[in-house]
Scaffold this motif. Structure first.
Motif, mmCIF file in Angstrom:
data_model
loop_
_atom_site.group_PDB
_atom_site.id
_atom_site.type_symbol
_atom_site.label_atom_id
_atom_site.label_comp_id
_atom_site.label_asym_id
_atom_site.label_seq_id
_atom_site.Cartn_x
_atom_site.Cartn_y
_atom_site.Cartn_z
ATOM 1 N N GLN A 50 0.849 -1.245 0.070
ATOM 2 C CA GLN A 50 0.142 -0.107 0.315
ATOM 3 C C GLN A 50 0.850 1.289 0.120
ATOM 4 O O GLN A 50 2.054 1.155 0.409
ATOM 5 N N LYS A 51 0.188 2.417 -0.462
ATOM 6 C CA LYS A 51 0.991 3.621 -0.318
ATOM 7 C C LYS A 51 1.120 4.266 0.906
ATOM 8 O O LYS A 51 0.048 3.879 1.946
ATOM 9 N N SER A 52 2.307 4.637 1.390
ATOM 10 C CA SER A 52 2.535 5.409 2.648
ATOM 11 C C SER A 52 2.247 6.975 2.436
ATOM 12 O O SER A 52 2.689 7.588 1.223
ATOM 13 N N ASN A 53 1.940 7.576 3.460
ATOM 14 C CA ASN A 53 1.801 8.879 3.361
ATOM 15 C C ASN A 53 2.598 9.814 4.672
ATOM 16 O O ASN A 53 2.659 9.191 5.459
ATOM 17 N N ILE A 54 2.910 11.066 4.046
ATOM 18 C CA ILE A 54 3.717 11.830 4.992
ATOM 19 C C ILE A 54 2.675 13.305 5.024
ATOM 20 O O ILE A 54 2.370 13.801 4.251
ATOM 21 N N TYR A 306 14.054 15.694 3.536
ATOM 22 C CA TYR A 306 14.478 15.525 4.835
ATOM 23 C C TYR A 306 13.902 14.386 5.535
ATOM 24 O O TYR A 306 14.565 13.715 6.417
ATOM 25 N N VAL A 307 12.632 14.648 5.522
ATOM 26 C CA VAL A 307 11.899 13.375 6.387
ATOM 27 C C VAL A 307 12.074 12.160 5.619
ATOM 28 O O VAL A 307 12.302 10.913 6.389
ATOM 29 N N HIS A 309 14.781 11.237 4.372
ATOM 30 C CA HIS A 309 15.951 10.704 4.592
ATOM 31 C C HIS A 309 16.203 10.161 6.156
ATOM 32 O O HIS A 309 16.924 9.449 6.561
ATOM 33 N N ALA A 310 15.237 10.840 6.954
ATOM 34 C CA ALA A 310 15.338 10.520 8.193
ATOM 35 C C ALA A 310 14.608 9.194 8.515
ATOM 36 O O ALA A 310 15.326 8.398 9.241
ATOM 37 N N LEU A 311 13.777 8.939 7.467
ATOM 38 C CA LEU A 311 13.073 7.372 7.707
ATOM 39 C C LEU A 311 14.030 6.388 7.274
ATOM 40 O O LEU A 311 14.156 5.459 7.510
ATOM 41 N N GLN A 312 14.840 6.808 6.038
ATOM 42 C CA GLN A 312 15.965 5.756 5.800
ATOM 43 C C GLN A 312 16.936 5.360 6.783
ATOM 44 O O GLN A 312 17.660 4.322 6.666
ATOM 45 N N THR A 313 16.980 6.306 7.718
ATOM 46 C CA THR A 313 17.967 5.799 8.732
ATOM 47 C C THR A 313 17.243 5.229 10.155
ATOM 48 O O THR A 313 17.901 4.988 11.099
ATOM 49 N N VAL A 553 21.382 23.290 26.856
ATOM 50 C CA VAL A 553 20.954 21.967 26.707
ATOM 51 C C VAL A 553 20.716 21.845 24.901
ATOM 52 O O VAL A 553 19.879 22.268 24.678
ATOM 53 N N THR A 554 21.312 20.964 24.318
ATOM 54 C CA THR A 554 21.248 21.086 22.774
ATOM 55 C C THR A 554 20.444 19.594 22.550
ATOM 56 O O THR A 554 20.860 18.545 23.141
ATOM 57 N N CYS A 555 19.499 19.653 21.745
ATOM 58 C CA CYS A 555 18.628 18.545 21.553
ATOM 59 C C CYS A 555 18.722 18.617 19.859
ATOM 60 O O CYS A 555 18.500 19.492 19.232
ATOM 61 N N SER A 556 18.948 16.940 19.453
ATOM 62 C CA SER A 556 19.227 16.739 18.033
ATOM 63 C C SER A 556 17.836 16.772 17.469
ATOM 64 O O SER A 556 16.771 16.769 17.737
ATOM 65 N N PRO A 557 18.008 17.251 16.082
ATOM 66 C CA PRO A 557 16.583 17.747 15.121
ATOM 67 C C PRO A 557 15.889 16.385 15.085
ATOM 68 O O PRO A 557 16.492 15.259 14.772
ATOM 69 N N VAL A 558 14.738 16.474 15.219
ATOM 70 C CA VAL A 558 13.862 15.273 14.544
ATOM 71 C C VAL A 558 12.615 15.865 13.735
ATOM 72 O O VAL A 558 12.214 17.231 13.857
ATOM 73 N N VAL A 559 11.943 15.225 12.989
ATOM 74 C CA VAL A 559 10.945 15.496 12.147
ATOM 75 C C VAL A 559 9.877 14.489 12.202
ATOM 76 O O VAL A 559 8.626 14.984 11.313
ATOM 77 N N VAL A 560 9.730 13.679 12.871
ATOM 78 C CA VAL A 560 8.655 12.563 12.843
ATOM 79 C C VAL A 560 8.012 12.780 14.114
ATOM 80 O O VAL A 560 8.704 12.639 15.134
ATOM 81 N N ASP A 561 6.594 13.126 14.316
ATOM 82 C CA ASP A 561 6.069 13.033 15.777
ATOM 83 C C ASP A 561 5.265 11.520 15.884
ATOM 84 O O ASP A 561 5.414 10.837 17.188
ATOM 85 N N ARG A 562 4.789 11.126 14.860
ATOM 86 C CA ARG A 562 4.032 9.726 14.901
ATOM 87 C C ARG A 562 4.165 8.974 13.907
ATOM 88 O O ARG A 562 4.410 9.224 12.446
ATOM 89 N N ILE A 563 4.048 7.696 13.743
ATOM 90 C CA ILE A 563 4.310 6.721 12.708
ATOM 91 C C ILE A 563 3.249 5.729 12.649
ATOM 92 O O ILE A 563 3.002 4.732 14.038
ATOM 93 N N VAL A 564 1.907 5.571 12.191
ATOM 94 C CA VAL A 564 0.948 4.689 12.253
ATOM 95 C C VAL A 564 0.804 3.586 11.129
ATOM 96 O O VAL A 564 1.081 4.118 9.986
ATOM 97 N N ALA A 565 0.826 2.496 11.419
ATOM 98 C CA ALA A 565 0.974 1.417 10.506
ATOM 99 C C ALA A 565 -0.279 1.099 9.893
ATOM 100 O O ALA A 565 -1.455 1.643 10.349
ATOM 101 N N ALA A 566 -0.443 0.541 8.727
ATOM 102 C CA ALA A 566 -1.639 0.180 7.928
ATOM 103 C C ALA A 566 -2.840 -0.399 8.766
ATOM 104 O O ALA A 566 -3.766 -0.327 8.522
#
Length: 702
Positions: A50-54, A306-307, A309-313, A553-566
């Motif tokens: 199935q297709k995934s959505n951002i 950028y999202v 690329h983040a998912l690829q890691t 206090v430095t916090c590394s960058p994040v771009v994803v709040d939630r991931i919901v599976a099918a």
């Protein structure tokens, strides 16, 4: 051989009328086909590709689609989300005895045997269950990464032989033994192809009629099911094809549609009145091409990139980058990102208003990145180029770029840019960490060269003939304080501070704020690096300024709040990693000096254009010859970096004009526009220890 093979199939079918499993077992010795006691796992009714959505999310919680990714455009739906018209059309048109047979339509297949014994192809006679089996076998081949193996698998799944037909029959019987008819019909409608990359009835209803599988009308349902019989011949987005008729009449599809409607009438699934109305209905598709890839995200495309690329890691999706992206494209995931649509809208608008995509003066780039203080959530990201990964599009104009200027090479292809004097904040941090005062003065004037610099990593360093000066000749005194040097960005003052420090220590302090070269190489730590000669990604600098604003206090960058599976389950997401870069008393003193930069120093233009104003810190940067100009700053809630850069070559922004004004001052028009929205939305508090009493910091013991 064809006659013998088909005769065997005929014999099997006669026996299958009494005992299908016994019949198939009886020919297994001849055709090396065995009947399994259990159904092969890959033929089970499981989740399909199935297709995934951002998505971004509005303040009220409404998701906004940025982009979709898929190998097959499919949205799997449950039976109650499929119109009864669709189900009846499928059964009537493809397998009228579906609810009566045990997986093999004996009458239909016997007719096919007779008509195909002496023909050039094996066709017809397959039950819905057999078609489902064939689709699953083909899907199994498509997920094989190695092309040669995939091709061999596909040939075995589609070859025109009696052996393949018998294999499908055996699997069809096994499927029917395990699953009820409603499940088989549902999955058949979810798996089957509807032309091109459109798979499944839900995606087909959306693609061809801009509706859902539950809401299709009777004639629409029959037209969609007609496509299944021969997608190339009957699909609806090629109205002037040879097979489908000219003048947009969709003649081929209409003929098959009307046949299906006639079968539905004969099977008493519809009334005569419904039939007459349906066949009289003009086929009027509303082709709705689905978005695919970040290019469809428009102004948000670089953030989307950028999202990805983040998912690829993210190990959630697999063991390596290739596997992760493949699983993401097939897994039906919904990814909810950190993008703030209000800040992003302000960033995109001010970028378009202030920096052109193409300039006669040269290859101009511009960037804006915003990060939430204390969480690392990336709130905005844009640049002055149109996004594309298509080589043909990229070659069509210099307004296009595949490179994300905001990020590192590994996460977008950029080698970064020199941040100029914005990098001085790390020398300031080291100065204060070593116990020096903001009011302490240094020897800040040299007439020939700067002599020796201490470097505990590489030994004493000398730079003969190197004699950088301040931006203005009348700004070369001999005793600037650290505070004066910060407010007015005096190069000589900072070099005087660096001579009393350790160059290696300055580098390590920068690294403590998660600062790194965009190309992945180690930070350079020579004396010139104090003035910002390392190529750094703008997002990296935004993260560092957020660290200063967050009490060190430095916090590394994040771009994803939630991931919901099918299936609706939530998956773990990459989390921001926060660590102390400097002590709060140091960051407090830094904030005091950097607030003065805003109110009375080099960042005044940005400060007084920002409304509403909350306590804000900032630092400007201009590289040699004004090739790159920067404005970086933060409230206690949001950090933003805005810059105009030379992508290739070296431009002199002080001699360049845009429609909005001087190129060199575009940063002071963009940064306030973004931070005005940020301040109105997120507010901002006083910085810790941000008072004159924090001008002196404690000395640390060595």
């Amino acid at each position: 051989m064809r006659f013998v093979g088909m005769s065997v199939v005929a014999g099997v079918l006669v026996t299958a009328g009494m005992a299908p499993v016994v019949a198939l077992a009886g020919v297994s010795a001849t055709h090396t086909i065995t009947v399994l006691d259990s159904l092969p796992g890959y033929l089970g009714i499981e989740q399909l590709s199935q297709k995934s959505n951002i998505y971004a999310t509005q303040d009220d919680g409404t998701p906004v689609l940025l982009a979709s990714f898929y190998d097959q455009n499919r949205v799997e739906v449950e039976s109650d989300a499929i119109s009864q018209f669709v189900k009846d059309a499928a059964v009537s048109g493809e397998d009228p005895r579906f609810f009566e047979h045990n997986g093999i339509d004996i009458q239909g297949t016997l007719r096919a045997v007779v008509s195909n014994t002496f023909s050039d192809s094996l066709r017809g006679g397959s039950s819905i269950t057999q078609q489902y089996v064939k689709n699953v076998l083909v899907q199994k081949c498509e997920v094989i990464a190695e092309q040669e193996q995939s091709d061999l698998c596909y040939t075995a799944a589609t070859e025109i032989t009696a052996e393949r037909k018998l294999r499908e029959m055996r699997f069809a019987i096994a499927v029917e033994k395990k699953y009820d008819k409603a499940d088989i019909l549902r999955q058949y409608l979810n798996i089957t192809g509807f032309g091109g990359t459109v798979y499944g009835i839900e995606a087909a209803a959306n693609h061809y009629f801009n509706t859902t599988a539950a809401a299709v009308t009777l004639p629409q349902a029959a037209s969609l099911v007609a496509i299944v019989n021969n997608p190339r011949k009957f699909q609806l987005d090629i109205p002037d094809s040879v097979t489908n008729g000219a003048a947009n009449d969709y003649a081929a599809n209409k003929m098959r549609r009307d046949y299906i409607l006639g079968e539905m009438l004969a099977e008493e699934k519809i009334s005569a009145a419904q039939y007459e109305a349906a066949v009289a209905t003009v086929i009027a598709p509303v082709i709705t091409a689905p978005s695919t890839g970040c290019a469809t995200a428009g102004a948000n495309a670089y953030f989307c990139d950028y999202v990805v690329h983040a998912l690829q890691t993210d190990p959630t999706f697999g063991e390596d980058e290739e596997t992760r992206l493949l699983n993401f494209r097939r897994g039906g995931y919904d990814v909810y990102t950190t993008l703030d649509l209000d800040l992003q809208g302000a960033a995109v608008t001010t970028m378009n208003e202030n920096v052109p995509k193409i300039s006669d003066a040269g290859d101009v780039g511009a960037v804006i990145s915003s990060v939430q203080v204390g969480t690392g959530r990336v709130l905005a990201m844009t640049q002055n180029k149109d996004y594309s990964q298509d080589p043909a599009v990229l070659n069509s104009g210099t307004n296009y770029s595949a490179i994300n200027y905001n990020t590192d090479r590994a996460a977008g292809g950029s080698s970064g840019f020199r941040p100029g004097s914005t990098y001085k904040v790390f020398t300031l941090a080291e100065w204060l960490s070593e116990g020096h005062s903001l009011n302490e003065r240094v020897d800040s004037e040299r007439t020939s060269h700067w002599g020796a610099f201490q470097d505990s990593c590489r030994g004493t360093q000398r730079y003969p003939g190197w004699n950088p000066r301040n931006d203005s000749l009348n700004q070369n005194r001999s005793n600037y304080s650290a505070l004066e040097s910060t407010i007015n960005s005096y190069n000589t003052g900072y070099l005087g501070m660096a001579k009393e420090l350790d160059l290696c220590g300055i580098r390590k302090t920068a690294e403590a704020f998660d600062v790194h070269r965009a190309d992945g190489n180690p930070l350079r730590q020579g004396a010139s690096s104090v003035l910002g000669t390392n190529e750094i990604a703008p997002l990296t600098m935004a993260v560092a300024f957020a660290g200063i604003a967050n009490d060190g206090v430095t916090c590394s960058p994040v771009v994803v709040d939630r991931i919901v599976a099918a299936d609706g389950t939530e998956l773990p997401v990459p989390e921001s990693e926060c660590s102390a870069s400097v002590e709060p008393v140091v960051s407090g003193a830094m904030a005091y000096a950097m607030q003065r930069v805003m109110s009375e120093g080099t960042a005044r233009s940005s400060y007084y254009r920002t409304s509403p104003r909350v306590p804000m810190i900032g630092k400007t940067g201009t590289t040699g010859g004004a090739a790159d100009t920067w404005m970086s700053g933060a409230s206690t809630e949001v950090a933003t970096v805005a810059g105009v850069v030379s992508v290739t070559g070296s431009l002199d922004q002080r001699s360049m004009y845009f429609d909005s004004g001087y190129a060199a001052t575009a940063r002071h028009r963009m940064w306030p526009d973004v931070m005005s929205v940020a301040n109105a939305k997120y507010g901002g508090d006083d910085f810790a220890d941000g008072s004159p009493s924090a001008l002196r910091t404690r000395r640390t013991s060595n």
